[in-house]
Design a protein around this motif. Structure first.
Motif, mmCIF file in Angstrom:
data_model
loop_
_atom_site.group_PDB
_atom_site.id
_atom_site.type_symbol
_atom_site.label_atom_id
_atom_site.label_comp_id
_atom_site.label_asym_id
_atom_site.label_seq_id
_atom_site.Cartn_x
_atom_site.Cartn_y
_atom_site.Cartn_z
ATOM 1 N N HIS A 182 50.466 54.421 31.877
ATOM 2 C CA HIS A 182 50.651 54.907 30.522
ATOM 3 C C HIS A 182 50.066 56.354 30.707
ATOM 4 C CE1 HIS A 182 50.369 54.362 25.987
ATOM 5 N NE2 HIS A 182 50.991 55.698 26.186
ATOM 6 N N ARG A 228 36.825 59.692 25.968
ATOM 7 C CA ARG A 228 35.799 59.451 26.723
ATOM 8 C C ARG A 228 36.395 58.805 28.072
ATOM 9 N NH1 ARG A 228 34.935 54.348 23.153
ATOM 10 N NH2 ARG A 228 36.503 55.065 21.639
ATOM 11 N N GLU A 251 36.002 55.353 29.942
ATOM 12 C CA GLU A 251 36.616 54.137 29.381
ATOM 13 C C GLU A 251 38.174 54.602 29.337
ATOM 14 O OE1 GLU A 251 34.223 53.533 25.680
ATOM 15 O OE2 GLU A 251 32.927 54.685 26.916
ATOM 16 N N HIS A 252 38.593 55.770 29.633
ATOM 17 C CA HIS A 252 40.012 55.864 29.528
ATOM 18 C C HIS A 252 40.623 55.900 28.026
ATOM 19 C CE1 HIS A 252 40.167 56.339 33.763
ATOM 20 N NE2 HIS A 252 41.299 56.479 34.030
ATOM 21 N N THR A 253 39.896 56.441 27.203
ATOM 22 C CA THR A 253 40.038 56.252 25.895
ATOM 23 C C THR A 253 39.737 57.492 24.894
ATOM 24 O OG1 THR A 253 39.142 53.802 25.744
ATOM 25 C CG2 THR A 253 38.972 54.987 23.803
ATOM 26 N N ASP A 291 39.743 59.231 21.040
ATOM 27 C CA ASP A 291 39.469 58.745 19.590
ATOM 28 C C ASP A 291 40.277 59.663 18.865
ATOM 29 O OD1 ASP A 291 37.110 56.833 20.092
ATOM 30 O OD2 ASP A 291 36.277 58.740 20.868
ATOM 31 N N PRO A 332 41.031 54.298 18.127
ATOM 32 C CA PRO A 332 41.041 54.738 19.596
ATOM 33 C C PRO A 332 42.333 54.611 20.316
ATOM 34 C CG PRO A 332 39.883 52.723 19.203
ATOM 35 C CD PRO A 332 40.170 53.169 17.782
ATOM 36 N N ARG A 354 44.243 54.108 24.371
ATOM 37 C CA ARG A 354 43.818 54.037 25.546
ATOM 38 C C ARG A 354 45.100 54.889 26.366
ATOM 39 N NH1 ARG A 354 40.537 51.901 29.164
ATOM 40 N NH2 ARG A 354 42.476 51.387 30.582
ATOM 41 N N TYR A 355 44.384 55.073 27.841
ATOM 42 C CA TYR A 355 45.507 55.894 28.594
ATOM 43 C C TYR A 355 45.190 55.397 29.986
ATOM 44 C CZ TYR A 355 41.508 59.165 29.614
ATOM 45 O OH TYR A 355 40.246 59.656 29.738
ATOM 46 N N ASP A 356 46.110 55.629 30.918
ATOM 47 C CA ASP A 356 45.859 55.383 32.369
ATOM 48 C C ASP A 356 45.543 56.850 32.855
ATOM 49 O OD1 ASP A 356 45.965 52.488 32.473
ATOM 50 O OD2 ASP A 356 48.104 52.747 32.093
#
Ligand SMILES: Cc1cc2nc3c(=O)[nH]c(=O)nc-3n(C[C@H](O)[C@H](O)[C@H](O)COP(=O)(O)OP(=O)(O)OC[C@H]3O[C@@H](n4cnc5c(N)ncnc54)[C@H](O)[C@@H]3O)c2cc1C
Length: 411
Positions: free
Chosen positions: A17, A94, A97-99, A101, A106, A108-110
């Motif tokens: 992603h 972050r 954590e591949h995150t 805000d 939050p 997520r991403y790859d």
């Protein structure tokens, strides 16, 4: 940049992603380039502005004058399976954590692409004064349209690219325009004195008053006070004193920022953190061609860089980014174009009379073209750009003859 992260392990792309932060030119082009280059994973484009993604150059030209309603990109996001999340501001990242805000929780991403562009520098103390404008966003342009339509007296602070383009539009709309510039000439930060000097006359020709060596002391509703005591009446004030990378939200993320608070990218546009890329106005990259780090705040960079980012995310044919920078400006009835990057020590060769309607300037380093500025001579620009790319030695005598094509200078 060996210290940059080298995390390019091939991961099946269908499961990945990519999240792009910033839905301007660089963000949109990254999403489109991913699809054009065959990326099959998920692509999400997050933008703080609520509007359908749009192009900025028309804002200081046709949009401002009401000749165009808007400048939305002609991209079918749905057909390309690009998820748009507009009106969503990203507030932090972050990387471990591949995150991300965001204002709404939050995400997520790859793989993350930073494309948050730049924000205009404000004139200190004017934030809450009515009638003081910036020109960066569609909302800014829409606020300025009625000001032009009402033919208000306008003071433009800053005789840079945006100031000149705004002054052009305001004169065309019939406004009285005074441009105040702290330096002794227009475009002082961008062009050498001998090249920028002829441009000062363009303001007067267009009926705009250019006041150089003029510092703004204070702005009050209806007037701008200069440091020499002059009070310039102002129905509106437009501030065009530059832009800085929009990276405040990266503070504390661990992503390396440079001297101008820009994201420091390597020659593949990777940042200091794994799986995080940066492109467009928010970033800088090391130019192998010019031997220095470049931060380019121009449209073409936001078009070209994304192709490199997409190729490196896909990872099948990794690409380095080493463009010949290019930009254009439309001001006072003239089409001004620049390609390359020159330094004070380079040799200047003129083509044509700078008092005339069209002329060019070339900069040579060890007989090779490194930069070209063309005023109303698009062919010089097109040929010059290719000559810079090829790096062939040129004959300065031929260059200085404006009746001969620039490419005839190849020895
Ligand atoms: C009025 C104007 C006229 C111009 N004319 C020319 C021209 O004639 N020729 C030329 O070469 N260049 C021109 N430029 C420069 C060119 O438009 C820029 O170089 C280009 O837009 C850069 O694209 P970008 O995507 O990097 O940044 P931007 O276009 O700034 O896009 C970044 C986007 O990211 C969003 N964003 C920022 N922070 C966040 C966040 N935290 N979360 C979510 N979203 C965020 C912003 O809202 C913005 O929409 C002009 C610029 C302006 C403002």
């Amino acid at each position: 940049m060996s210290e940059q992260t080298q995390n390019q392990a091939p991961v099946p792309q269908a499961g990945r992603h990519v999240v792009i932060v910033g839905a301007g030119m660089a963000g949109v082009q990254t999403a489109v380039a991913l699809r054009e280059q065959g990326f099959t994973g998920a692509v999400t484009l997050i933008g703080a502005e609520p509007h359908q993604p749009y192009d900025r150059p028309p804002l200081s030209k046709a949009v401002l004058l009401g000749k165009a309603e808007g400048s939305a990109f002609d991209v079918d996001f749905e057909a390309l399976d690009i998820t748009l999340e507009l009106g969503r501001e990203v507030t932090g990242v972050r990387p471990a954590e591949h995150t991300l805000d965001t204002a709404t929780g939050p995400a997520r991403y790859d793989v993350l692409v930073l494309a948050t562009g730049a924000e205009p520098i404000r004139l200190p103390g004017t934030e809450d004064i009515p009638g003081v404008h910036l020109l960066r966003t569609l909302d800014d342009a829409e606020r300025l349209r009625p000001v032009l339509a009402a033919q208000r007296d306008i003071v433009v602070v800053g005789a840079g690219w945006i100031g000149a383009e705004f002054a052009t539009a305001a004169r065309e709309a019939g406004c009285a325009v005074t441009v105040v510039e702290a330096a002794e000439r227009p475009l002082a930060g961008a062009l050498p004195e001998e090249v920028a000097a002829p441009m000062a006359a363009w303001y007067a020709d267009a009926g705009a008053e250019l006041r150089t060596h003029a510092r703004v002391e204070h702005v009050e509703p209806g007037a701008v006070l200069l440091d020499d005591g002059t009070r310039v009446p102002a129905g509106a004030v437009v501030v065009g004193i530059g832009a800085r990378p929009a990276t405040g939200w990266l503070t504390g993320s661990g992503i390396t920022l440079g001297a101008h608070r820009e994201v420091v990218a390597d020659d593949r546009l990777r940042t200091s953190e794994p799986d995080v890329y940066a492109v467009g106005d928010c970033s800088s990259f090391p130019s192998g061609r010019y031997g220095e780090r470049l931060m380019v705040h121009h449209w073409d960079n936001a078009l070209q860089g994304p192709r490199t980012v997409a190729a490196n995310i896909i990872g099948e044919s990794p690409a380095t980014y080493d463009p010949v920078p290019y930009f254009w400006s439309e001001q006072f009835g003239r089409f001004v174009q620049y390609a390359g990057h020159h330094a004070a020590a380079d040799t200047t060769v003129w083509r044509g009379d700078p008092q005339g309607a069209s002329w060019s300037v070339c900069w040579l380093r060890e007989s090779r073209l490194v930069g070209v500025l063309a005023v109303g001579r698009p062919r010089d620009l097109a040929q010059g750009r290719k000559l810079i790319e090829s790096g062939v030695p040129l004959d300065p005598q031929v260059i200085s003859d404006p009746t001969r094509p620039l490419k005839a200078a190849v020895g």
